[in-house]
Design a protein around this motif. Structure first.
Motif, PDB file in Angstrom:
ATOM      1  N   ILE A   1     -17.987   1.242 -27.573  1.00  0.00           N
ATOM      2  CA  ILE A   1     -17.157   0.839 -26.431  1.00  0.00           C
ATOM      3  C   ILE A   1     -17.610  -0.510 -25.891  1.00  0.00           C
ATOM      4  O   ILE A   1     -16.818  -1.452 -25.790  1.00  0.00           O
ATOM      5  N   VAL A   2     -18.899  -0.624 -25.546  1.00  0.00           N
ATOM      6  CA  VAL A   2     -19.404  -1.869 -24.952  1.00  0.00           C
ATOM      7  C   VAL A   2     -20.613  -2.434 -25.682  1.00  0.00           C
ATOM      8  O   VAL A   2     -21.191  -3.435 -25.243  1.00  0.00           O
ATOM      9  N   GLY A   3     -21.039  -1.831 -26.799  1.00  0.00           N
ATOM     10  CA  GLY A   3     -22.124  -2.388 -27.582  1.00  0.00           C
ATOM     11  C   GLY A   3     -23.491  -2.204 -26.938  1.00  0.00           C
ATOM     12  O   GLY A   3     -23.640  -1.581 -25.887  1.00  0.00           O
ATOM     13  N   VAL A   4     -24.507  -2.773 -27.569  1.00  0.00           N
ATOM     14  CA  VAL A   4     -25.878  -2.554 -27.130  1.00  0.00           C
ATOM     15  C   VAL A   4     -26.154  -3.190 -25.766  1.00  0.00           C
ATOM     16  O   VAL A   4     -26.981  -2.678 -24.998  1.00  0.00           O
ATOM     17  N   TYR A   5     -25.468  -4.283 -25.440  1.00  0.00           N
ATOM     18  CA  TYR A   5     -25.723  -4.910 -24.136  1.00  0.00           C
ATOM     19  C   TYR A   5     -25.113  -4.083 -23.007  1.00  0.00           C
ATOM     20  O   TYR A   5     -25.655  -4.053 -21.899  1.00  0.00           O
TER      21      TYR A   5
ATOM     22  N   ARG B   1     -25.062  -2.212 -35.393  1.00  0.00           N
ATOM     23  CA  ARG B   1     -23.903  -3.024 -35.793  1.00  0.00           C
ATOM     24  C   ARG B   1     -22.818  -2.141 -36.417  1.00  0.00           C
ATOM     25  O   ARG B   1     -21.620  -2.353 -36.203  1.00  0.00           O
ATOM     26  N   ALA B   2     -23.233  -1.148 -37.212  1.00  0.00           N
ATOM     27  CA  ALA B   2     -22.254  -0.237 -37.821  1.00  0.00           C
ATOM     28  C   ALA B   2     -21.494   0.530 -36.750  1.00  0.00           C
ATOM     29  O   ALA B   2     -20.268   0.664 -36.807  1.00  0.00           O
ATOM     30  N   ALA B   3     -22.214   1.027 -35.736  1.00  0.00           N
ATOM     31  CA  ALA B   3     -21.582   1.827 -34.692  1.00  0.00           C
ATOM     32  C   ALA B   3     -20.695   0.973 -33.789  1.00  0.00           C
ATOM     33  O   ALA B   3     -19.627   1.422 -33.359  1.00  0.00           O
ATOM     34  N   GLU B   4     -21.123  -0.241 -33.469  1.00  0.00           N
ATOM     35  CA  GLU B   4     -20.298  -1.113 -32.631  1.00  0.00           C
ATOM     36  C   GLU B   4     -18.940  -1.367 -33.261  1.00  0.00           C
ATOM     37  O   GLU B   4     -17.912  -1.367 -32.581  1.00  0.00           O
ATOM     38  N   ASN B   5     -18.940  -1.582 -34.567  1.00  0.00           N
ATOM     39  CA  ASN B   5     -17.724  -2.024 -35.251  1.00  0.00           C
ATOM     40  C   ASN B   5     -17.023  -0.926 -36.044  1.00  0.00           C
ATOM     41  O   ASN B   5     -15.941  -1.157 -36.587  1.00  0.00           O
ATOM     42  N   GLY B   6     -17.647   0.256 -36.135  1.00  0.00           N
ATOM     43  CA  GLY B   6     -17.013   1.365 -36.832  1.00  0.00           C
ATOM     44  C   GLY B   6     -16.824   1.119 -38.314  1.00  0.00           C
ATOM     45  O   GLY B   6     -15.749   1.393 -38.864  1.00  0.00           O
TER      46      GLY B   6
ATOM     47  N   THR C   1     -12.663  -0.499 -33.087  1.00  0.00           N
ATOM     48  CA  THR C   1     -13.268   0.141 -31.929  1.00  0.00           C
ATOM     49  C   THR C   1     -12.903  -0.613 -30.650  1.00  0.00           C
ATOM     50  O   THR C   1     -12.409  -1.743 -30.686  1.00  0.00           O
ATOM     51  N   ILE C   2     -13.189   0.024 -29.501  1.00  0.00           N
ATOM     52  CA  ILE C   2     -12.976  -0.649 -28.211  1.00  0.00           C
ATOM     53  C   ILE C   2     -13.873  -1.875 -28.118  1.00  0.00           C
ATOM     54  O   ILE C   2     -13.474  -2.909 -27.573  1.00  0.00           O
ATOM     55  N   PHE C   3     -15.084  -1.760 -28.654  1.00  0.00           N
ATOM     56  CA  PHE C   3     -15.981  -2.915 -28.703  1.00  0.00           C
ATOM     57  C   PHE C   3     -15.309  -4.083 -29.408  1.00  0.00           C
ATOM     58  O   PHE C   3     -15.356  -5.226 -28.934  1.00  0.00           O
ATOM     59  N   GLN C   4     -14.653  -3.803 -30.526  1.00  0.00           N
ATOM     60  CA  GLN C   4     -13.956  -4.833 -31.280  1.00  0.00           C
ATOM     61  C   GLN C   4     -12.798  -5.427 -30.491  1.00  0.00           C
ATOM     62  O   GLN C   4     -12.527  -6.630 -30.557  1.00  0.00           O
TER      63      GLN C   4
ATOM     64  N   LEU D   1     -18.444  -7.854 -22.541  1.00  0.00           N
ATOM     65  CA  LEU D   1     -19.280  -7.487 -21.401  1.00  0.00           C
ATOM     66  C   LEU D   1     -20.596  -8.265 -21.411  1.00  0.00           C
ATOM     67  O   LEU D   1     -21.047  -8.745 -20.361  1.00  0.00           O
ATOM     68  N   GLY D   2     -21.224  -8.404 -22.564  1.00  0.00           N
ATOM     69  CA  GLY D   2     -22.478  -9.144 -22.655  1.00  0.00           C
ATOM     70  C   GLY D   2     -22.339 -10.590 -22.212  1.00  0.00           C
ATOM     71  O   GLY D   2     -23.072 -11.046 -21.313  1.00  0.00           O
TER      72      GLY D   2
END
Length: 448
Positions: A146-150, A357-362, A406-409, A415-416
């Motif tokens: 959704i919003v990544g590691v940051y 990185r895999a989870a952020e971008n699916g 993903t929502i991150f994408q 957000l960061g």
């Protein structure tokens, strides 16, 4: 004096807990409380004290987690730890200097400043280094895509800060992260499988790498060699790649390519027809002869689908895989390099970043590293298979293709940068306020 010793002790406690959060310990639940002692000492610290306490915290945390740097840089590693620690010092200074009107506002501002400075340090600063952040201290979870590691860093620091002032709300935020981690499942086996063979070999000798690849021929759809396995790329090297591709389908490896008289660390995607595409490493490793930085991050269209081929340190940063995915990358085949003498601690800390990185971008990631971590990661950041560290070997497994975004994408990654700009604006405001107050007041020229 006694009060200052207490602050120093609590700062050391916070840094010590932080060290335990990351590999090789990986006690991730400590990330939910590790920063509380440090935030506590900042509550009534002067700006000067906050800066030096932040510097002390950073030196202990980064010196403890990144102790492997001594093997590579010797005494110069102390300066590197100090540079990274300086960002913790700046964070602490801003937290105590920025005025707030409520406890909630203070906690939100502290979390935003922490994540904003972290984003600058990890992604923008000249010596970018995205390791050892609260957001990467916990495993990939429901919040990551959704919003990544940051964004995860923001929530962790927000929860830690609120526990000191509005403990019920802080506890609620931190308890939200526990099921977010524990209930984050992997994905089912892909229906349309791509069978990959990943070679882990430190030698960088083409003859030995070819021998290691022979058992894969005719049994996999793609072979991936580690970073720099091709040495200096030449026409004879291309023929090796085409020969492997003839019995598999696709061959991915990296080597130095001379372009306009300059060396570039390039990942090549090779089929029987020749070079299908290439990617020049966008983030060369600092202080190493790692080629000129590339400026383009695009996938390569192949018979297996659109593949992204970032190189090693590219995957430590959030931008390269994100850009490739936005442009259609359906899966990733990644050459990487971590030398044996850099220690298992370094290898494990590096391997975790690929999972985020895999989870952020699916996306499915298949990583071939020189001595580890060679691994296959699913779109939720779960490791499906890996080789033991430091041993030569071959990993065979299945990955899949996906075009889901993903929502991150779709915008969560902003957000960061947003928190970085907010932090920058706050710094400029503090500077303006300081000098506007110290400037001599103009006496009006009244008529006589």
């Amino acid at each position: 004096m006694e009060a200052m010793l207490k602050k120093i002790g609590l700062t050391a406690l916070s840094a010590g807990l932080g060290v335990l959060v990351f590999e090789p310990f990986a006690w991730w639940p400590l990330a939910l409380v590790a920063w509380i002692p440090f935030l506590y000492v900042l509550k009534d610290a002067s700006p000067r004290a906050a800066f030096y306490l932040g510097l002390f915290h950073g030196l202990l945390l980064f010196g403890g987690t990144l102790s492997w740097m001594w093997t590579i840089f010797g005494r110069a590693s102390i300066a590197l730890w100090a540079i990274v620690a300086m960002f913790t010092a700046i964070t602490a200074l801003l937290i105590v200097r920025l005025p707030t009107k409520s406890r909630w506002q203070g906690a939100v501002l502290a979390a935003a400043v922490w994540a904003g400075v972290e984003f600058f340090r990890a992604e923008i600063f000249t010596l970018t280094f995205p390791w050892i952040t609260p957001g990467t201290g916990v495993p990939p979870n429901w919040i990551t895509p959704i919003v990544g590691v940051y964004g995860v860093t923001f929530l962790i620091v927000l929860g830690n800060a609120l526990l000191l002032t509005r403990w019920k709300q802080g506890l609620a935020i931190l308890l939200l992260l526990v099921p977010a981690v524990l209930t984050f499942p992997g994905v089912p086996e892909p229906d349309d499988q791509i069978r990959v063979g990943l070679v882990q070999d430190e030698s960088a000798m083409i003859r030995q790498l070819k021998a290691s690849s022979e058992p894969l021929l005719g049994k996999v759809d793609a072979v991936v060699w580690p970073e720099y396995s091709l040495g200096r790329f030449e026409e004879s090297t291309l023929e090796v790649g085409k020969a492997i591709a003839a019995q598999t389908g696709l061959f991915v490896a990296s080597g130095l390519e001379e372009i306009d008289g300059q060396d570039h660390n390039t990942a090549f995607v090779i089929s029987t027809a020749g070079i299908e595409g290439r990617h020049v490493k966008n983030h060369p490793v600092h202080f190493f002869a790692d080629g000129v930085a590339g400026t383009v991050a695009e996938p390569v269209a192949t018979q297996l689908g659109k593949v992204g081929t970032p190189v090693c340190f590219d995957c430590d940063h959030q931008d390269v895989i994100r850009k490739m995915t936005a442009k259609g990358a359906e899966f990733f085949l990644i050459p990487s390099l971590d030398k044996i003498e850099w220690s298992a601690r370094q290898h494990e800390q590096h391997g975790v970043l690929f999972q985020h990185r895999a989870a952020e971008n699916g996306r499915w990631l298949a990583v071939a590293s020189s001595s580890g971590v060679t691994q296959i990661i699913d779109p939720r950041g779960q490791v499906r298979a890996r080789l033991p560290l430091m041993d030569e070997g071959v990993l065979v497994g299945e990955i899949g293709r996906t075009d889901h975004r993903t929502i991150f994408q779709r915008g969560g990654w902003l957000l960061g940068p947003a928190m970085m700009w907010v932090t920058g604006a706050a710094m400029l405001w503090l500077v303006w306020r300081k000098y506007s107050k110290s400037a001599p007041k103009q006496v009006p020229d009244l008529p006589r």
